[in-house]
Scaffold this motif. Structure first.
Motif, PDB file in Angstrom:
ATOM      1  N   PRO A 137       0.820  -1.218   0.000  1.00 17.20           N
ATOM      2  CA  PRO A 137       0.000   0.000   0.000  1.00 17.20           C
ATOM      3  C   PRO A 137       0.849   1.262   0.000  1.00 17.20           C
ATOM      4  O   PRO A 137       1.956   1.287   0.545  1.00 17.20           O
ATOM      5  CB  PRO A 137      -0.807  -0.123   1.299  1.00 17.20           C
ATOM      6  N   ARG A 138       0.349   2.321  -0.621  1.00 14.16           N
ATOM      7  CA  ARG A 138       1.049   3.593  -0.668  1.00 14.16           C
ATOM      8  C   ARG A 138       0.096   4.703  -0.259  1.00 14.16           C
ATOM      9  O   ARG A 138      -1.082   4.688  -0.604  1.00 14.16           O
ATOM     10  CB  ARG A 138       1.595   3.872  -2.075  1.00 14.16           C
ATOM     11  N   GLY A 139       0.623   5.674   0.495  1.00 10.05           N
ATOM     12  CA  GLY A 139      -0.166   6.812   0.918  1.00 10.05           C
ATOM     13  C   GLY A 139      -0.208   7.882  -0.160  1.00 10.05           C
ATOM     14  O   GLY A 139       0.524   7.828  -1.157  1.00 10.05           O
ATOM     15  N   ILE A 140      -1.068   8.888   0.070  1.00  7.89           N
ATOM     16  CA  ILE A 140      -1.218   9.969  -0.903  1.00  7.89           C
ATOM     17  C   ILE A 140       0.119  10.659  -1.165  1.00  7.89           C
ATOM     18  O   ILE A 140       0.474  10.957  -2.310  1.00  7.89           O
ATOM     19  CB  ILE A 140      -2.270  10.987  -0.419  1.00  7.89           C
ATOM     20  N   ARG A 141       0.874  10.925  -0.096  1.00  3.33           N
ATOM     21  CA  ARG A 141       2.156  11.606  -0.286  1.00  3.33           C
ATOM     22  C   ARG A 141       3.111  10.763  -1.125  1.00  3.33           C
ATOM     23  O   ARG A 141       3.845  11.287  -1.970  1.00  3.33           O
ATOM     24  CB  ARG A 141       2.790  11.934   1.068  1.00  3.33           C
ATOM     25  N   GLU A 142       3.129   9.447  -0.890  1.00  2.00           N
ATOM     26  CA  GLU A 142       4.001   8.566  -1.660  1.00  2.00           C
ATOM     27  C   GLU A 142       3.585   8.530  -3.128  1.00  2.00           C
ATOM     28  O   GLU A 142       4.426   8.551  -4.032  1.00  2.00           O
ATOM     29  CB  GLU A 142       3.963   7.159  -1.069  1.00  2.00           C
ATOM     30  N   ILE A 143       2.282   8.481  -3.364  1.00  2.00           N
ATOM     31  CA  ILE A 143       1.784   8.464  -4.740  1.00  2.00           C
ATOM     32  C   ILE A 143       2.156   9.765  -5.448  1.00  2.00           C
ATOM     33  O   ILE A 143       2.662   9.773  -6.568  1.00  2.00           O
ATOM     34  CB  ILE A 143       0.261   8.250  -4.758  1.00  2.00           C
ATOM     35  N   ALA A 144       1.890  10.891  -4.750  1.00  4.29           N
ATOM     36  CA  ALA A 144       2.184  12.191  -5.342  1.00  4.29           C
ATOM     37  C   ALA A 144       3.666  12.341  -5.634  1.00  4.29           C
ATOM     38  O   ALA A 144       4.065  12.860  -6.687  1.00  4.29           O
ATOM     39  CB  ALA A 144       1.703  13.302  -4.408  1.00  4.29           C
ATOM     40  N   GLU A 145       4.508  11.871  -4.708  1.00  2.00           N
ATOM     41  CA  GLU A 145       5.960  11.974  -4.905  1.00  2.00           C
ATOM     42  C   GLU A 145       6.396  11.164  -6.116  1.00  2.00           C
ATOM     43  O   GLU A 145       7.228  11.606  -6.917  1.00  2.00           O
ATOM     44  CB  GLU A 145       6.685  11.482  -3.652  1.00  2.00           C
ATOM     45  N   ALA A 146       5.825   9.971  -6.276  1.00  2.00           N
ATOM     46  CA  ALA A 146       6.173   9.134  -7.420  1.00  2.00           C
ATOM     47  C   ALA A 146       5.743   9.773  -8.741  1.00  2.00           C
ATOM     48  O   ALA A 146       6.387   9.582  -9.773  1.00  2.00           O
ATOM     49  CB  ALA A 146       5.527   7.754  -7.270  1.00  2.00           C
ATOM     50  N   LEU A 147       4.668  10.543  -8.680  1.00  2.00           N
ATOM     51  CA  LEU A 147       4.174  11.214  -9.876  1.00  2.00           C
ATOM     52  C   LEU A 147       4.875  12.546 -10.135  1.00  2.00           C
ATOM     53  O   LEU A 147       4.726  13.137 -11.205  1.00  2.00           O
ATOM     54  CB  LEU A 147       2.667  11.467  -9.755  1.00  2.00           C
ATOM     55  N   GLY A 148       5.586  13.045  -9.114  1.00  2.00           N
ATOM     56  CA  GLY A 148       6.184  14.364  -9.229  1.00  2.00           C
ATOM     57  C   GLY A 148       5.160  15.469  -9.095  1.00  2.00           C
ATOM     58  O   GLY A 148       5.333  16.567  -9.626  1.00  2.00           O
ATOM     59  N   ARG A 149       4.084  15.201  -8.339  1.00  2.00           N
ATOM     60  CA  ARG A 149       3.002  16.161  -8.153  1.00  2.00           C
ATOM     61  C   ARG A 149       2.802  16.440  -6.666  1.00  2.00           C
ATOM     62  O   ARG A 149       3.495  15.864  -5.812  1.00  2.00           O
ATOM     63  CB  ARG A 149       1.704  15.633  -8.774  1.00  2.00           C
ATOM     64  N   GLN A 150       1.841  17.290  -6.357  1.00  2.00           N
ATOM     65  CA  GLN A 150       1.547  17.631  -4.980  1.00  2.00           C
ATOM     66  C   GLN A 150       0.378  16.789  -4.468  1.00  2.00           C
ATOM     67  O   GLN A 150      -0.539  16.461  -5.236  1.00  2.00           O
ATOM     68  CB  GLN A 150       1.193  19.115  -4.857  1.00  2.00           C
ATOM     69  N   PRO A 151       0.370  16.445  -3.162  1.00  2.00           N
ATOM     70  CA  PRO A 151      -0.722  15.615  -2.620  1.00  2.00           C
ATOM     71  C   PRO A 151      -2.100  16.222  -2.844  1.00  2.00           C
ATOM     72  O   PRO A 151      -3.052  15.500  -3.154  1.00  2.00           O
ATOM     73  CB  PRO A 151      -0.373  15.535  -1.128  1.00  2.00           C
ATOM     74  N   GLU A 152      -2.203  17.538  -2.676  1.00  2.00           N
ATOM     75  CA  GLU A 152      -3.514  18.161  -2.811  1.00  2.00           C
ATOM     76  C   GLU A 152      -4.044  18.065  -4.239  1.00  2.00           C
ATOM     77  O   GLU A 152      -5.258  18.109  -4.465  1.00  2.00           O
ATOM     78  CB  GLU A 152      -3.464  19.627  -2.367  1.00  2.00           C
ATOM     79  N   ASN A 153      -3.157  17.934  -5.234  1.00  2.00           N
ATOM     80  CA  ASN A 153      -3.587  17.789  -6.618  1.00  2.00           C
ATOM     81  C   ASN A 153      -3.896  16.337  -6.975  1.00  2.00           C
ATOM     82  O   ASN A 153      -4.547  16.068  -7.974  1.00  2.00           O
ATOM     83  CB  ASN A 153      -2.514  18.311  -7.578  1.00  2.00           C
ATOM     84  N   THR A 154      -3.408  15.434  -6.165  1.00  2.00           N
ATOM     85  CA  THR A 154      -3.518  14.008  -6.460  1.00  2.00           C
ATOM     86  C   THR A 154      -4.720  13.363  -5.781  1.00  2.00           C
ATOM     87  O   THR A 154      -5.314  12.420  -6.294  1.00  2.00           O
ATOM     88  CB  THR A 154      -2.225  13.289  -6.012  1.00  2.00           C
ATOM     89  N   ARG A 155      -5.073  13.884  -4.614  1.00  2.00           N
ATOM     90  CA  ARG A 155      -6.063  13.226  -3.757  1.00  2.00           C
ATOM     91  C   ARG A 155      -7.402  12.978  -4.462  1.00  2.00           C
ATOM     92  O   ARG A 155      -8.001  11.909  -4.350  1.00  2.00           O
ATOM     93  CB  ARG A 155      -6.258  14.052  -2.481  1.00  2.00           C
ATOM     94  N   GLY A 156      -7.904  13.980  -5.207  1.00  2.00           N
ATOM     95  CA  GLY A 156      -9.205  13.848  -5.847  1.00  2.00           C
ATOM     96  C   GLY A 156      -9.235  12.746  -6.893  1.00  2.00           C
ATOM     97  O   GLY A 156     -10.226  12.015  -7.027  1.00  2.00           O
ATOM     98  N   TYR A 157      -8.143  12.578  -7.629  1.00  2.00           N
ATOM     99  CA  TYR A 157      -8.081  11.556  -8.653  1.00  2.00           C
ATOM    100  C   TYR A 157      -8.039  10.155  -8.029  1.00  2.00           C
ATOM    101  O   TYR A 157      -8.647   9.212  -8.543  1.00  2.00           O
ATOM    102  CB  TYR A 157      -6.856  11.783  -9.538  1.00  2.00           C
ATOM    103  N   VAL A 158      -7.291  10.019  -6.930  1.00  2.00           N
ATOM    104  CA  VAL A 158      -7.224   8.722  -6.257  1.00  2.00           C
ATOM    105  C   VAL A 158      -8.593   8.363  -5.685  1.00  2.00           C
ATOM    106  O   VAL A 158      -9.043   7.210  -5.775  1.00  2.00           O
ATOM    107  CB  VAL A 158      -6.154   8.750  -5.149  1.00  2.00           C
ATOM    108  N   LYS A 159      -9.263   9.324  -5.096  1.00  2.00           N
ATOM    109  CA  LYS A 159     -10.598   9.081  -4.542  1.00  2.00           C
ATOM    110  C   LYS A 159     -11.542   8.579  -5.626  1.00  2.00           C
ATOM    111  O   LYS A 159     -12.330   7.643  -5.411  1.00  2.00           O
ATOM    112  CB  LYS A 159     -11.141  10.365  -3.922  1.00  2.00           C
ATOM    113  N   ALA A 160     -11.469   9.188  -6.810  1.00  2.00           N
ATOM    114  CA  ALA A 160     -12.333   8.762  -7.908  1.00  2.00           C
ATOM    115  C   ALA A 160     -12.030   7.326  -8.331  1.00  2.00           C
ATOM    116  O   ALA A 160     -12.941   6.556  -8.664  1.00  2.00           O
ATOM    117  CB  ALA A 160     -12.171   9.708  -9.091  1.00  2.00           C
ATOM    118  N   LEU A 161     -10.767   6.942  -8.306  1.00  2.00           N
ATOM    119  CA  LEU A 161     -10.393   5.582  -8.671  1.00  2.00           C
ATOM    120  C   LEU A 161     -10.860   4.573  -7.624  1.00  2.00           C
ATOM    121  O   LEU A 161     -11.133   3.414  -7.941  1.00  2.00           O
ATOM    122  CB  LEU A 161      -8.876   5.493  -8.868  1.00  2.00           C
TER     123      LEU A 161
END
Length: 526
Positions: free
Chosen positions: A464-488
């Motif tokens: 499992p990976r947290g929002i910060r880990e996902i965002a870091e892997a994408l080179g993005r910010q957590p606040e920009n990533t969270r909504g997309y992960v929630k939708a998935l």
């Protein structure tokens, strides 16, 4: 927690064939399992978690036969001290939330355990005592806290006097006359020395010695000729590893380089910086018509990480036998100091610009003493260090520094980008790149389909990976990533490991087939 949250959690447990750092499962068919209190203590002392009672881990997490939910619930509530106090099983009990659910035709009791407030830790099992009954959560296990971890928890908000303590057997002869003279001369017109007539009085004013003239630990560390005579492990240990982890079995050797940096604190920091720098690549940056050589990790970031590790580490009696360690890997540099976060600092507020230092006397002396290399003062003490590190890394389009807070340690992880160590460990090599404007470096906008594809690519069905880990892997910010992960998650392509409100919520790639549904993705794009 809602009833619909239970199915994906059990699905994940069945897929991995075990519970994990977020969830503990106990059958407790006819009575509450005695070892449930270890999990209560562990979750309370770590980051909270979920206890599921009425499921049998040994039988593929199927419902336990004849689960006596009412009896087990009453036993748990009593053990938490909510009832007859004579039945209390844990001291410093955390807040908790009970939920009765029906699962596959049988009752299940879900208990959400909240992390205990820092000034109330540790939660411990009364019958085993403070030392023997305190636990932490590591993967799927409840591990007894070590003496250093218990010390860190119980002293989280207590001002430390370790740096002010006299050093037994140390005398004025163990101080460097040059360092002391330079410091006194630099501060001769300061208010700190106002009215101090003698050299001894001035040294006491600055905290180099006590009022009785004994050499204090802070004074020895900053002005000592060789502090390691008294504390051999108060050094910075710089090691270069050939593989991605320590002692990688696939690596041809254990270390590519190793340097033990000792002496007074300023020299330790300077030598450690040089030891790191010689094992990093140099980038030739084109600025206008000229070229400037820069390390792949900004110099100011490395120095800040080193100074913070020396100044903010724990110097209590349990920790003086531990060194600050710097581990250099092909993709990152890790700086780890003994002692966890202190003074109300958490990973959430560590970069708020408010300074909190457990070693006030050491911080004061370090702020007055320039580094030997002429790169400025050792420490500032105004809370600007971490914002500076983040800004400097961003200016090189490097990942934001990652901070890992253990109960009795603190680690800074600095990404090296894609440069890595030169082949065979032959020292730094050189590459060239051009400095571009912020507008040129601005990250491209991704469509909703691109967001979906990229998030699914970085997720795994087992780890499992947290929002910060996902965002870091994408080179993005957590606040920009969270909504997309929630939708998935709503789509079923991604599984959440905990309720949406839980601090433990992480994400796994679903093992079930799914179809793309871009309509659920947020319209927010960068």
């Amino acid at each position: 927690m809602q009833e619909q949250d239970l199915n994906p959690i059990v699905e994940r447990l069945r897929a991995q064939h075990t519970d994990d750092e977020f969830v503990e499962v106990k059958a407790s068919a006819q009575q509450l399992s005695r070892d449930v209190w270890e999990s209560v203590s562990a979750f309370a002392n770590t980051a909270g978690g979920l206890i599921l009672l009425g499921l049998d881990e040994s039988n593929s997490f199927k419902p336990a036969k004849s689960f006596a939910i009412d009896k087990v619930l009453d036993q748990f509530v009593a053990g938490m001290g909510d009832g007859d106090l004579s039945g209390t099983r844990v001291a410093q009990p955390p807040a908790y939330h009970l939920h009765r659910f029906a699962f596959e035709g049988s009752p299940v009791l879900a208990i959400e355990i909240e992390e205990l407030e820092a000034d109330k830790k540790p939660c411990y099992i009364v019958g085993r005592g403070f030392v023997g009954g305190s636990y932490k959560r590591v993967d799927d296990k409840d591990i007894r806290l070590s003496p250093t971890e218990i010390y860190s928890l119980t002293n989280f908000l207590k001002p430390s006097r370790a740096d002010r303590q006299p050093v037994e057997a140390a005398t004025g002869d163990d101080l460097s006359s040059k360092l002391v003279n330079d410091l006194l001369d630099r501060e001769k017109d300061s208010r700190a020395l106002r009215g101090a007539k003698t050299r001894d009085a001035k040294m006491a004013r600055l905290g180099i010695t006590s009022e009785k003239g004994d050499v204090c630990l802070a004074g020895l560390l900053v002005c000592g000729s060789y502090p390691q005579q008294f504390f051999p492990k108060l050094v910075v240990d710089v090691a270069v590893h050939p593989g991605a982890q320590k002692s990688d079995p696939a690596a041809p050797m254990r270390f590519l380089d190793r340097v033990i940096c000792e002496g007074p604190a300023g020299e330790v920091v300077e030598d450690a910086y040089r030891a790191i720098a010689k094992n990093l690549r140099t980038r030739s940056v084109v600025r206008g018509v000229g070229r400037v050589d820069e390390l792949e990790i900004p110099e100011e970031v490395l120095r800040e990480a080193l100074v913070n590790a020396v100044v903010h580490r724990e110097y209590g009696e349990y920790f003086v036998g531990q060194a600050v360690s710097v581990d250099i890997y092909p993709d990152r540099v890790e700086v780890t100091n003994p002692g966890g976060l202190w003074g109300g600092k958490t990973l959430e507020n560590i970069g708020d610009g408010i300074s909190a230092c457990r070693n006030a006397a050491l911080m004061k002396l370090m702020s007055l003493m320039p580094l030997p290399g002429g790169s400025g003062m050792s420490a500032e003490g105004n809370g600007s260090g971490i914002p500076l590190m983040k800004s400097a890394m961003a200016s090189r389009t490097l990942a934001e520094p990652r901070f890992v807070a253990g109960l009795d340690s603190f680690k800074v992880v600095l990404a090296r980008g894609d440069a890595g160590i030169a082949e065979g460990g032959q020292g730094p090599s050189e590459i060239a790149y051009y400095v571009v404007s912020h507008e040129q470096a601005r990250q491209p906008r991704w469509s909703r389909a691109e967001w979906r594809q990229r998030i699914l690519a970085v997720l795994d069905s087992d780890e499992p990976r947290g929002i910060r880990e996902i965002a870091e892997a994408l080179g993005r910010q957590p606040e920009n990533t969270r909504g997309y992960v929630k939708a998935l998650v709503e789509e079923g392509a991604v599984i959440a490991t905990a309720p949406q409100t839980s601090k433990n919520r992480k994400y796994l790639l679903s093992s079930q087939p799914f179809a793309a549904d871009h309509s659920k993705l947020s319209d927010q794009v960068e």
